[in-house]
Design a protein around this motif. Structure first.
Motif, PDB file in Angstrom:
ATOM      1  N   GLU A  11       0.829  -1.199   0.000  1.00  0.00           N
ATOM      2  CA  GLU A  11       0.000   0.000   0.000  1.00  0.00           C
ATOM      3  C   GLU A  11       0.873   1.263   0.000  1.00  0.00           C
ATOM      4  N   LEU A  12       1.888   1.284   0.855  1.00  0.00           N
ATOM      5  CA  LEU A  12       2.784   2.449   0.931  1.00  0.00           C
ATOM      6  C   LEU A  12       3.543   2.657  -0.377  1.00  0.00           C
ATOM      7  N   ALA A  14       2.618   1.644  -3.412  1.00  0.00           N
ATOM      8  CA  ALA A  14       1.722   2.107  -4.466  1.00  0.00           C
ATOM      9  C   ALA A  14       1.366   3.577  -4.255  1.00  0.00           C
ATOM     10  N   ASN A  15       1.144   3.951  -3.003  1.00  0.00           N
ATOM     11  CA  ASN A  15       0.784   5.332  -2.683  1.00  0.00           C
ATOM     12  C   ASN A  15       1.914   6.292  -3.094  1.00  0.00           C
ATOM     13  N   PHE A  18       2.369   6.364  -6.922  1.00  0.00           N
ATOM     14  CA  PHE A  18       1.341   7.179  -7.567  1.00  0.00           C
ATOM     15  C   PHE A  18       1.627   8.661  -7.388  1.00  0.00           C
ATOM     16  N   GLU A  19       2.053   9.031  -6.197  1.00  0.00           N
ATOM     17  CA  GLU A  19       2.334  10.444  -5.963  1.00  0.00           C
ATOM     18  C   GLU A  19       3.391  10.958  -6.944  1.00  0.00           C
ATOM     19  N   LEU A  21       4.016   9.665  -9.960  1.00  0.00           N
ATOM     20  CA  LEU A  21       3.429   9.690 -11.308  1.00  0.00           C
ATOM     21  C   LEU A  21       2.514  10.898 -11.471  1.00  0.00           C
ATOM     22  N   MET A  22       1.728  11.167 -10.422  1.00  0.00           N
ATOM     23  CA  MET A  22       0.766  12.266 -10.470  1.00  0.00           C
ATOM     24  C   MET A  22       1.476  13.609 -10.668  1.00  0.00           C
ATOM     25  N   THR A  45       0.772  -0.300  -9.190  1.00  0.00           N
ATOM     26  CA  THR A  45       0.071   0.910  -8.758  1.00  0.00           C
ATOM     27  C   THR A  45      -1.168   1.192  -9.593  1.00  0.00           C
ATOM     28  N   LEU A  46      -1.081   0.860 -10.888  1.00  0.00           N
ATOM     29  CA  LEU A  46      -2.143   1.290 -11.800  1.00  0.00           C
ATOM     30  C   LEU A  46      -3.015   0.169 -12.351  1.00  0.00           C
ATOM     31  N   VAL A  47      -2.464  -1.029 -12.439  1.00  0.00           N
ATOM     32  CA  VAL A  47      -3.099  -2.036 -13.295  1.00  0.00           C
ATOM     33  C   VAL A  47      -3.772  -3.127 -12.486  1.00  0.00           C
ATOM     34  N   ASP A  48      -4.947  -3.564 -12.936  1.00  0.00           N
ATOM     35  CA  ASP A  48      -5.576  -4.749 -12.361  1.00  0.00           C
ATOM     36  C   ASP A  48      -6.543  -5.367 -13.357  1.00  0.00           C
ATOM     37  N   CYS A  51      -7.903  -3.838 -16.587  1.00  0.00           N
ATOM     38  CA  CYS A  51      -7.018  -3.243 -17.592  1.00  0.00           C
ATOM     39  C   CYS A  51      -6.561  -4.257 -18.637  1.00  0.00           C
TER      40      CYS A  51
END
Lengths: 179, 361, 304
Positions: A11-12, A14-15, A18-19, A21-22, A45-48, A51
């Protein structure tokens, strides 16, 4: 009534990924640090399940498949495209999904390993850029020419260029001038 | 600080919630169990609207909200958000349902027979006031039928297809995992039929009834005949990662098929299904489905109109959000109005009504 | 492969409430929203433990961004202690372990309903605006599919026409809050029902703004350094609320957006709408340390 456990490591990761990438896409040309190098963490982080993924390397394909995403051999049907190299990819990428004026969000996300600070000098302008910004990326003029044809705003694709732990974003809204 | 003292926000909301919960009193497993046992149709309605099949959780939601239905549905939907989707069940075929009730208004008798099952349809709706006078109501025992109805019943529409009355099924083989899931993707228009039926399945009963009824009264283009109405139980068949298919349990379901008129040489069918036994909802929903094809944009039977406006959590949430303070937006409107009035007083322009261009925010 | 490998150990809820797949969907849509500024991106919008219309869209974005190091400010009508703001902030900190703050300067995430804070937000800050109705065309075209086509065609004629009609009939544009604005020269968006006072704060800003409508299942974004231009005619300049000369009766600050409070016997009193700005001013007046950041408006004039 509600007890929440602290975040676990995935979780950390991916978080934080993402930050990076954003902000990379929000400030085109700015380099952001991800918690780990490479493309695997971006996949997580993005795919599941929802997708479809194209990747040019077996390890990445297996990694994407493990997220339950549909792994395809057809660039044109993938919403996420992961490439370990952009060299000579122009012809293949001509089929990249660019969405429609009705649904621009159908445009693909292209994530590629590209050296930062080497190669072709470009000047960026558009949303997220205060005036203009110049930088050097190992991306060929032929690629930028192909992108200019495909990205008929608001149609287009969005790029995340990864070099080690660094990521630079170039959304479709950015004008790229080859210097 | 001055601002805190004047508003006292945090403390006030805490105490307001306490007041609500204090009125309901302590909630224990016995209360939940009692609701679950005595209110099966209410539980069914809540499970359908929550799109979460668990009688126990639905009873708990009713207990902790004191039966405030939109709150109960919201609390279940929010809980559902936290749960992973770990398997996809095999689609249910009509003739596999364990059928307790199955009737058709289109024919006097149908293959498999009219099975009334449990219903109040033909009862006299008399309040049992004796109970309040200390005489408990004990339901009379049911006399078993000489010939029990088979637990599985054929599909009437299949018989109609054999007779050439209903168009043949266009079997398009979709893998179960490729069936679009309305709860995981946005609803876009024109909606896929899967999305339309999923949205109706969890629509608010009263909302579906109101719009379906408007179609029945003549605001639609098709007056429904109940082709088949069915209450039953469906096996939830899932596949183990090793490949074995097994039943993870049964859920109560309702289905309605309504028909109206001929189109292209065949009878058109409208369909709806939902978790739980809720006949009014599926008949009204099937009527909306039936009317969708030729619906004028903006009419009550147009899918965008009825799907948006029967969504229980969204409709009730937006309705109650008008209780929130809106003084910033109001101030903004006042400012424009005062300025326009002042300008008008100065120039003495004749007043003309402008139409409101700002929808509710 | 076993069933266990497909799922996870049982937990009452996930970190940050949303499960991992909900977060991934939001992340994908948030990236697309940044890439096409002002364009409404549809998303599934999960139910959260709050009623729709009460900030569930903003909440889903915040819950996707938040981590234990975040510092979260939540305001409603400009106030940190509004009942719903308090409730949302408490929920976020409870499910994420993030710290709560009232200070715009200290927040990494500011979630807001109906206001943009008066202090300038910096380049590492995210503003999350709660959006009741994401469709600026709703008033001229209630059908969402038709409206979507109008956006695709950049067909904003009907909107321009209503604004023009208002000028003809009322002598001015009557739009109150939620003033329709052109983003990056291509998509008209509603800035959410913020007052006209706040719209210029989104234009060429340093911070990143997400606007999210949970009930209507649409989210959009304004990246930093992006043009946000209210729709106006060249000979009728954009006008913010006439608040530049009002003074707050509690904090004495003036030149900011005010709440009007009717008083007995007629007339009105005013209080600054950005409540924490007021608190800081009172503290300063009392001699306590309270840093007021640079503000977007100075002496009632916008000066970015």
């Amino acid at each position: 009534m509600l007890t929440i456990a602290p975040p676990d490591l995935p979780e950390l990761r991916a978080n934080a990924t993402f930050e990076a990438l954003m902000w990379a896409l929000a400030r085109p040309g700015d380099s952001r640090e991800m918690p780990e190098a490479g493309l695997a963490a971006i996949i997580d982080t993005l795919v599941d399940l929802e997708c479809s993924v194209f990747a040019d390397e077996p390890g990445l394909r297996a990694h994407a498949a493990a997220t339950a995403a549909l792994v395809t051999d057809d660039v044109g049907s993938a919403d996420h495209v992961f490439l370990t190299s952009l060299e000579g990819a122009e012809t293949q990428l001509e089929r990249l999904r660019c969405g429609s004026a009705l649904y621009p969000d159908d445009g693909a996300t292209l994530v590629a390993m590209v050296q930062h600070g080497r190669g072709q000098r470009v000047r960026l302008s558009g949303p997220g850029v205060d005036g203009t910004v110049a930088l050097t990326l190992a991306v060929s003029p032929a690629f930028w020419a192909m992108r200019a044809i495909l990205c008929a705003y608001p149609e287009g694709f969005d790029m995340l260029l990864v070099d080690g732990r660094s990521v630079i974003g170039i959304p479709r809204s950015t004008q790229v001038e080859v210097l | 600080m001055a601002y805190v003292a004047t508003r006292g926000g945090e403390r006030a909301i805490e105490q307001a919630e306490r007041l609500f919960r204090q009125d309901l009193g302590a909630i224990d497993a016995a209360r939940v169990e009692s609701i679950q046992k005595t209110m099966p149709y209410l539980i069914d309605r809540v499970m359908g609207e929550a799109s979460l099949y668990s009688e126990e959780l639905a009873a708990l939601a009713l207990a902790q909200t004191g039966g405030e239905l939109s709150e109960a549905v919201l609390v279940l939907r929010a809980w559902r958000t936290t749960q992973p989707r770990i398997a996809i069940a095999r689609p249910v075929q009509q003739d596999e349902l364990l059928t307790q009730r199955r009737i058709s208004a289109a024919f006097k008798d149908i293959p498999g027979g009219q099975i009334l099952g449990p219903t109040l349809d033909y009862s006299h709706r008399v309040l049992a006031t004796d109970v309040l006078e200390g005489k408990p109501f004990t339901p009379p025992a049911v006399d078993a039928a000489a010939r029990p109805a088979p637990s599985r019943q054929p599909s009437l529409a299949n018989w109609q297809r054999q007779q050439g009355l209903v168009a043949p099924v266009n079997v398009n083989a979709v893998a179960p995992e490729d069936i679009p899931d309305f709860t995981r993707e946005p609803l876009l228009f024109p909606a896929s039929r899967a999305h339309r039926l999923q949205s109706l399945a969890r629509a608010e009963t009263g909302g579906v009834l109101a719009l379906g009824y408007s179609a029945m009264r003549g605001y639609g283009n098709a007056h429904p005949t109940v082709n088949e109405l069915r209450l039953g139980e469906a096996e939830v068949v899932v596949r183990h990662p090793r490949g074995t298919e097994f039943s993870a349990g049964r859920v109560r379901v309702s289905q309605a098929e309504v028909t109206s008129k001929e189109k292209g040489g065949y009878l058109e069918l409208g369909f709806a299904a939902t978790f739980g036994w809720n006949e009014v909802k599926v008949i009204a929903a099937a009527t909306l489905d039936l009317n969708s094809a030729e619906a004028p944009v903006g009419s009550a039977v147009h899918e965008e109109f009825y799907l948006y406006h029967t969504e229980s959590v969204e409709a009730s949430g937006f309705c109650i959000h008008f209780k929130l303070p809106h003084y910033v937006t109001f101030q903004s409107v006042l400012d424009a109005m005062r300025d326009a009035k002042a300008t008008k007083a100065a120039a003495d322009i004749t007043p003309v009504e402008t139409r409101q261009t700002e929808p509710a925010e | 492969m076993s069933l266990a490998s497909l799922t996870k150990p049982w937990a009452a809820t996930s970190y940050g409430f949303l499960d991992a797949s909900a977060k991934r969907e939001l992340r994908r849509k948030m990236l697309k929203a940044i890439s096409v500024p002002g364009c409404q991106m549809p998303y599934a919008s999960r139910e959260v433990p709050m009623a729709r219309g009460w900030g569930t869209g903003g909440l889903q974005v915040t819950l996707t961004l938040v981590n234990p190091n975040s510092s979260v400010k939540v305001i409603d009508q400009g106030a940190d202690d509004g009942v719903n703001a308090a409730s949302i902030r408490r929920f976020i900190s409870r499910v994420s372990g993030a710290s709560e703050t009232w200070d715009t300067l200290a927040a990494s995430i500011v979630q807001s309903r109906h206001r943009v804070p008066e202090e300038v937000m910096g380049e590492d800050q995210v503003l999350v605006l709660q959006v009741p109705n994401p469709e600026p065309l709703r008033g001229v075209e209630p059908n969402i599919s038709v409206a979507r086509q109008m956006h695709a065609d950049a067909d904003y004629g009907k909107l321009w026409l209503t604004l023009y009609e208002q000028i003809v009939r009322k002598g001015r544009i009557m739009q109150g809050a939620a003033y329709p604005s052109m983003v990056n020269g291509r998509h008209v968006m509603t800035p959410s029902p913020i007052p006209r006072w706040d719209v210029p704060k989104l234009n060429m800003a340093r911070h990143l703004t997400f606007l999210s409508a949970g009930r209507e299942k649409r989210l959009f974004a304004v990246p930093p350094f992006t043009r946000v231009e209210p729709l106006v005619f060249s000979d009728r300049p954009y006008r913010v609320e006439d608040h530049a000369d009002l003074t707050c009766r509690r904090s004495n600050v003036s030149g900011f957006f005010m709440n009007e409070l009717p008083i007995d016997g007629g007339g009105s009193a005013f209080e600054v709408s950005d409540s924490n700005l007021g608190i800081k001013a009172i503290r300063q007046a009392e001699g306590a340390p309270a840093e007021i950041g640079k503000t977007w408006y100075r002496n009632g004039e916008f000066s970015a």
